[in-house]
Design an enzyme around this catalytic site. Structure first.
Site, mmCIF file in Angstrom:
data_model
loop_
_atom_site.group_PDB
_atom_site.id
_atom_site.type_symbol
_atom_site.label_atom_id
_atom_site.label_comp_id
_atom_site.label_asym_id
_atom_site.label_seq_id
_atom_site.Cartn_x
_atom_site.Cartn_y
_atom_site.Cartn_z
ATOM 1 N N GLY A 16 41.298 5.018 0.191
ATOM 2 C CA GLY A 16 40.709 5.952 -0.748
ATOM 3 C C GLY A 16 39.203 5.803 -0.846
ATOM 4 O O GLY A 16 38.570 5.055 -0.092
ATOM 5 N N ASP A 62 53.906 3.363 0.568
ATOM 6 C CA ASP A 62 53.739 3.814 -0.804
ATOM 7 C C ASP A 62 54.243 2.722 -1.734
ATOM 8 O O ASP A 62 55.404 2.300 -1.633
ATOM 9 C CB ASP A 62 54.550 5.105 -1.007
ATOM 10 C CG ASP A 62 54.229 5.812 -2.304
ATOM 11 O OD1 ASP A 62 53.969 5.126 -3.311
ATOM 12 O OD2 ASP A 62 54.241 7.058 -2.305
ATOM 13 N N THR A 103 53.506 5.352 -9.663
ATOM 14 C CA THR A 103 52.530 4.536 -8.946
ATOM 15 C C THR A 103 51.924 3.496 -9.881
ATOM 16 O O THR A 103 51.785 2.313 -9.523
ATOM 17 C CB THR A 103 51.415 5.415 -8.354
ATOM 18 O OG1 THR A 103 51.989 6.347 -7.436
ATOM 19 C CG2 THR A 103 50.380 4.579 -7.623
ATOM 20 N N TYR A 156 48.411 9.893 -16.020
ATOM 21 C CA TYR A 156 47.409 8.948 -15.539
ATOM 22 C C TYR A 156 46.946 8.016 -16.660
ATOM 23 O O TYR A 156 46.976 6.793 -16.509
ATOM 24 C CB TYR A 156 46.210 9.730 -14.980
ATOM 25 C CG TYR A 156 45.147 8.869 -14.333
ATOM 26 C CD1 TYR A 156 45.388 8.212 -13.132
ATOM 27 C CD2 TYR A 156 43.892 8.732 -14.915
ATOM 28 C CE1 TYR A 156 44.404 7.439 -12.535
ATOM 29 C CE2 TYR A 156 42.899 7.973 -14.317
ATOM 30 C CZ TYR A 156 43.158 7.317 -13.127
ATOM 31 O OH TYR A 156 42.193 6.554 -12.539
ATOM 32 N N LYS A 160 48.123 4.169 -16.615
ATOM 33 C CA LYS A 160 47.199 3.038 -16.495
ATOM 34 C C LYS A 160 47.306 2.091 -17.692
ATOM 35 O O LYS A 160 47.182 0.874 -17.544
ATOM 36 C CB LYS A 160 45.756 3.552 -16.352
ATOM 37 C CG LYS A 160 45.453 4.187 -15.002
ATOM 38 C CD LYS A 160 45.449 3.153 -13.876
ATOM 39 C CE LYS A 160 44.875 3.724 -12.592
ATOM 40 N NZ LYS A 160 44.813 2.741 -11.494
ATOM 41 N N THR A 186 32.599 7.006 -10.962
ATOM 42 C CA THR A 186 31.978 6.432 -9.772
ATOM 43 C C THR A 186 31.811 7.543 -8.738
ATOM 44 O O THR A 186 32.628 8.456 -8.657
ATOM 45 C CB THR A 186 32.868 5.297 -9.212
ATOM 46 O OG1 THR A 186 33.123 4.354 -10.264
ATOM 47 C CG2 THR A 186 32.196 4.575 -8.059
ATOM 48 N N ARG A 197 36.370 16.315 -8.840
ATOM 49 C CA ARG A 197 35.465 15.557 -9.696
ATOM 50 C C ARG A 197 34.099 16.235 -9.722
ATOM 51 O O ARG A 197 33.701 16.914 -8.783
ATOM 52 C CB ARG A 197 35.340 14.110 -9.195
ATOM 53 C CG ARG A 197 36.618 13.315 -9.430
ATOM 54 C CD ARG A 197 36.438 11.856 -9.110
ATOM 55 N NE ARG A 197 37.199 11.459 -7.947
ATOM 56 C CZ ARG A 197 37.604 10.214 -7.703
ATOM 57 N NH1 ARG A 197 37.303 9.252 -8.533
ATOM 58 N NH2 ARG A 197 38.288 9.940 -6.619
#
Length: 336
Positions: A16, A62, A103, A156, A160, A186, A197
């Site tokens: 990534g 994965d 994930t 998400y 997290k 970032t 983004r």
């Protein structure tokens, strides 16, 4: 351990945006790197310059699934495990919210168990999104956040938060030595042109001669950290003597409105441009700025690349990547 079986560093999500830069920096420091990625949102071209490196191994897989046999076979050689595996931009993580949540939770569990069995130190890349649309500014690590746990970003944000909870539980139970980084915005080369983004959106729209999209009135703020600074922070955190029971903010404390960001990009590429102001997405944070006192004190870390310099490098990379020959030469000069 013999010279024939050197210790290994595993970077999950290593193909990534941030992960590929991390792999490159670790290799430059002499480490042997194994990159694990499902290539769902990453681009194989990010790894092109690394593929021929003798100390680099790529394994497609994965982390939602049981870890590949090649990873398990190497488990006793891992001394460091970085978990950067998760789609990180809203259009990407909302495209398959179930997979995003799995994930974060199931994938992190798999990597924590690998850390436990191998004795490797583990670093989770969490996110400033755990603070939601913050009511406290700037955001310190002790702030518990203002997250919409049922909204379209929850897969998400809450994923997290759950990944952090599990990571700290492993630490409290003595099952793994852990570090948790909360990453703020970032940017830099290797961003996906279509990741949605704001930095990549604005640069690609301007380079393509299209109308520029600003969501809201453009007065919402973000704090933009160049990728080399972020990678430096992640490595410092991994190698630090942190006790593993508290997260660390990593980001640039210099706050900019999106309108100011657009002006900075236009200063590099040139303008003028037509702007299309669209409604603000659901739960989009109005202000975002990290308090990095902990990183400064414990890691001796702070961002060093000025926004103008980082944007010049990023614009030059995008101009070459998406094929904007009219801009490439001038941008390359600006980036030098």
């Amino acid at each position: 351990m013999t010279a024939h079986n050197p210790s290994l560093t595993l970077v999950a999500g290593g193909a990534g945006f941030i992960g590929s830069h991390l792999c490159a920096e670790l290799l430059a420091r002499g480490e042997h790197v194994v990159c694990l990625d499902n290539l769902q949102t990453a681009r194989p071209s990010n790894l092109r310059v690394l593929e021929s490196h003798p100390n680099f191994t790529f394994i497609e897989g994965d982390i939602v699934n049981p870890l590949p046999g090649e990873i398990v076979a190497l488990s006793d050689r891992f001394t460091r495990i970085y978990n950067l595996a998760c789609a990180a931009s809203p259009p990407q993580y909302q495209a398959d919210p179930e997979h995003t949540m799995l994930t974060c939770v199931v994938g992190t569990d798999h990597l924590l168990r690998l850390s436990e069995s191998s004795g490797a130190r583990f670093l989770l890349t969490s996110t400033s999104e755990v603070y939601g649309d913050p009511e406290v500014h700037p955001q310190r690590e002790g702030y518990r956040g203002f997250v919409n746990c049922t909204g379209p970003r929850a897969c998400y944000d809450e994923g997290k938060r759950a990944a952090e909870a599990m990571t700290f539980d492993f630490a409290r139970m003595g099952r793994a030595a852990v570090r948790v980084a909360r990453i703020f915005n970032t940017y830099g080369p290797h961003m996906h042109p279509d990741d949605g983004r704001v930095v990549s959106n604005l640069i690609c729209q301007i380079l393509a001669g299209r109308k520029v999209t600003i969501y809201g009135d453009g007065n919402q703020t973000r704090s933009f950290c160049y990728v080399s600074d972020m990678v430096d922070g992640l490595i410092r955190l991994m190698e630090s003597d942190a006790d593993g029971l508290e997260p660390t903010n990593l980001g640039n404390p210099e706050e900019r409105t999106l309108n100011e960001l657009l002006d900075e990009i236009l200063a590099v590429i040139g303008g003028p441009v037509a702007i299309d102001y669209l409604p603000l997405p659901v739960d989009d944070p109005r202000r975002r700025r990290p308090d990095i006192a902990r990183a400064q004190e414990q890691l001796g870390w702070q961002p060093r690349v000025p926004l103008a310099e980082g944007l010049a490098r990023t614009c030059a990379w995008f101009a070459e990547e998406i094929g904007a020959p009219d801009f490439e030469n001038r941008l390359k000069v600006a980036a030098e």
